[in-house]
Enzyme design. Structure first.
Site, PDB file in Angstrom:
ATOM      1  N   ARG B  54       5.083  12.698   4.973  1.00  0.00           N
ATOM      2  CA  ARG B  54       4.086  11.729   4.675  1.00  0.00           C
ATOM      3  C   ARG B  54       3.296  11.243   5.871  1.00  0.00           C
ATOM      4  O   ARG B  54       3.684  11.815   6.922  1.00  0.00           O
ATOM      5  CB  ARG B  54       4.724  10.375   4.056  1.00  0.00           C
ATOM      6  CG  ARG B  54       6.177  10.160   4.356  1.00  0.00           C
ATOM      7  CD  ARG B  54       6.724   9.917   5.639  1.00  0.00           C
ATOM      8  NE  ARG B  54       5.987   8.690   6.302  1.00  0.00           N
ATOM      9  CZ  ARG B  54       5.748   8.281   7.697  1.00  0.00           C
ATOM     10  NH1 ARG B  54       6.415   9.191   8.472  1.00  0.00           N
ATOM     11  NH2 ARG B  54       5.277   7.143   8.049  1.00  0.00           N
ATOM     12  N   GLY B  55       2.446  10.544   5.767  1.00  0.00           N
ATOM     13  CA  GLY B  55       1.352  10.230   6.976  1.00  0.00           C
ATOM     14  C   GLY B  55       0.085  11.073   6.843  1.00  0.00           C
ATOM     15  O   GLY B  55       0.326  12.402   6.603  1.00  0.00           O
ATOM     16  N   ASP B 248      -5.456   3.554   8.919  1.00  0.00           N
ATOM     17  CA  ASP B 248      -5.462   4.381   7.826  1.00  0.00           C
ATOM     18  C   ASP B 248      -7.126   4.633   7.635  1.00  0.00           C
ATOM     19  O   ASP B 248      -7.242   5.694   7.260  1.00  0.00           O
ATOM     20  CB  ASP B 248      -4.844   4.044   6.658  1.00  0.00           C
ATOM     21  CG  ASP B 248      -3.261   4.132   6.700  1.00  0.00           C
ATOM     22  OD1 ASP B 248      -2.597   3.055   7.168  1.00  0.00           O
ATOM     23  OD2 ASP B 248      -2.885   5.051   6.244  1.00  0.00           O
ATOM     24  N   ASN B 258      -4.894  -0.943   7.826  1.00  0.00           N
ATOM     25  CA  ASN B 258      -3.590  -0.366   8.249  1.00  0.00           C
ATOM     26  C   ASN B 258      -2.641  -1.003   7.181  1.00  0.00           C
ATOM     27  O   ASN B 258      -2.925  -1.946   6.203  1.00  0.00           O
ATOM     28  CB  ASN B 258      -3.388  -0.762   9.600  1.00  0.00           C
ATOM     29  CG  ASN B 258      -2.081   0.201  10.202  1.00  0.00           C
ATOM     30  OD1 ASN B 258      -2.080   1.354   9.953  1.00  0.00           O
ATOM     31  ND2 ASN B 258      -1.287  -0.599  11.033  1.00  0.00           N
TER      32      ASN B 258
END
Lengths: 370, 370
Positions: B54-55, B248, B258
């Site tokens: 993820r990320g 983000d 974020n």
């Protein structure tokens, strides 16, 4: 308030048998509803210590009944007073930081000492225990009656469902009935105002998700559980009309110590021009203290409250470890919201601004003390 | 970065066998460390979809290698292109909102199309997948080199341990290496600066408690896990010198989207005069968008992420239900911190203020676009 449609207080005498006192085991909520009978001083001490009951007002009321049971169970001879004193110490030592507990025990000792016969002492103890509980109910009721005006005014102005955000559980389960922060909500809801409550889950102990959500659900009050991180976003998008929280300690200048995270919500309320109220009985006001951030001691609790989270798994209450086994964890229990962020205080005498002059106008007799 | 003293990236080729790609199953962290082999496009799709990786940066790098494996496994005939296209669609559909994923897949298609022979295409795909991963590492490294100056300056000024608060996991586990918000921390720590990190647990998914605490612990960086409610209290009491978070999506005006709760920390930082930085590769900047609060869509995710919390119980990873079964729950994933609360942005080109002019000075080529 109601559970499964039936009215309860958080502490009551068994019908037809006032030698048995009943409470709800709050450690099992919301997943299990169990009533516990308390018949000995040890039963009471354990109930307070293991947090079957919690919340300053309810702890006080429980200690009151505990001292009545002490009088009832004490030997009817020269050792009566010794038994009372030992019981008092036992109860006070269960939650050493709860001032309310010590206050209630001392009130009870006064009542017991006011009569000369054993039967008289027992009778006075029962009357006093009932009065401590009833007084708490009445204070909370008044907070609700005054506080509902704030909700009502918003409803009148917008003509739309009022969205209220609350943090932690300053609900009826923390008191004998009605609660503090929830009392205006229950009163407004009963009067027919269309409202909805955002319930902060309130890490680390999740009293919001567990107790406030349970309370509101049982009363039929529309509500939604959110993580503590979500309030700011909701406020930015017009989804919160009002914040109401409780207070564990309030300075004479209006600083409010409450569950950790309250300050963050107050900042977001201010940034988005949303009214932020603390609802509290005046017994939580510290009439000596001026600077809450500097002077209110903040309890650091067991880090395991942060590390482990309990809830329901396969019908059992279990706990799970979240962070790495080896990571240090800190657990600050409260924070202080400075008065400049607090729109007002809702008390049993009415609503005032969170500043020294307004508080003193409502409680002029305290002015003479200082 | 290191796990159990050994250096890892979050995605790598099996030594001596570049037909097998390896990742860490992040769903099991911090309690179990398991390496997973990916050998088919379906393996990659599952790894992204089930959030083993993820990320945004790591998802991009994983999709890159996934497309290389697609080229490797495609039939060596007229159906080669069909297989590539089907694989591309399969990978893109795993996390529909991740723009980075689509970008990486398209980069890979370009590389594959640039060669004429099957072997040439496979070689180009491997080279491109490696480049996507390496470029991410280099971007994160630069963010760290620039960002460590901020920490270093505080250390020079105070001569005391620097306390940094971070929210969520913008760590190396979300990228290929170094991380974004953590990269300045790792670089400063490696250079010998005395520092300590307050790790927000970051409800609902607890990426702070699970991943950031794990990362920091494995690197030997002093840190303490706290609930998301605690940051304001710490800041009021001088226990935080600096806040660094990831982003983000960042508007050209400096608004930062974020993880939910970031805005609350930014408010507390401002209220206590503490610098608040977002660390981000410029690929997260939305060069078209002006008003983040109004225009950045905020994903609402499955309420079960709030209702159930997973962790370790008797050596197994289990989950527990916290609120009442019947209580409604909302799960907003992100919030937007307005630029006025952001001290600066740490990018791979250097540090700038969170305003349009400062951002454009650092990325002048973007000015021409608008």
């Amino acid at each position: 308030m109601k559970i499964k449609g039936k009215h309860y207080r958080t502490i009551w005498e068994k019908p037809g048998d006032n030698t048995t006192i009943r409470i709800i085991d709050q450690t099992l909520l919301p997943h299990k509803f169990e009533i516990v009978n308390l018949r000995t001083v040890d039963d009471f001490a354990t109930a307070i210590k293991d947090m079957l009951v919690r919340g300053a007002p309810l702890i006080g009321a429980t200690a009151g009944y505990g001292m009545y049971i002490a009088a009832l169970n004490a030997p009817k001879n020269d050792y009566f007073s010794d038994f009372i004193n030992i019981s008092a110490k036992k109860l006070i030592s269960t939650r050493p930081t709860a001032k309310n507990l010590e206050w209630a025990v001392n009130e009870m000792i006064g009542a017991i000492q006011s009569e000369n016969t054993i039967d008289g002492k027992i009778g006075a103890a029962l009357a006093k225990a009932r009065k401590i509980a009833d007084d708490d109910v009445e204070q909370c009721r008044k907070i609700g009656v005054y506080g509902m005006d704030i909700i009502s005014e918003i409803f009148q102005k917008t003509g739309k469902r009022v969205n209220i955000l609350t943090h932690c559980n300053a609900g009826w389960l923390a008191t004998v009935d009605f609660g503090t922060a929830t009392s205006p909500i229950y009163h407004a809801f009963e009067s027919g105002i269309d409202l909805h409550v955002w319930v902060d889950e309130t890490r680390p102990r999740n009293q919001g998700a567990k107790l406030t959500a349970f309370e509101l659900g049982e009363q039929g009050v529309p509500h939604t559980v959110i993580v503590d991180n979500a309030g700011g976003h909701l406020m930015q998008h017009g989804l919160v009309d009002l914040v109401i929280v409780g207070s564990d300690r309030t300075t004479r200048t209006g600083d409010v110590a409450n569950k950790i995270g309250t300050y963050l919500k107050a900042l977001a309320a201010m940034d988005n021009n949303i009214p932020f109220y603390a609802a509290l009985p005046s017994t939580t006001i510290d009439w000596e203290m001026e600077d809450g951030i500097k002077n209110i001691p903040i309890e650091e609790r067991n880090p395991d409250e942060v590390r482990f989270i309990d809830g329901l798994n396969s019908g059992e209450i279990k706990n799970v470890l979240v962070p790495p086994e080896g990571s240090p964890v800190a657990n600050f229990a409260f924070d202080v919201t400075p008065a400049r962020l607090v729109t007002g205080l809702i008390t049993e005498r009415g609503i005032c601004k969170a500043d020294k002059n307004s508080i003193m106008e409502l409680f002029p007799e305290k002015n003479e003390v200082k």
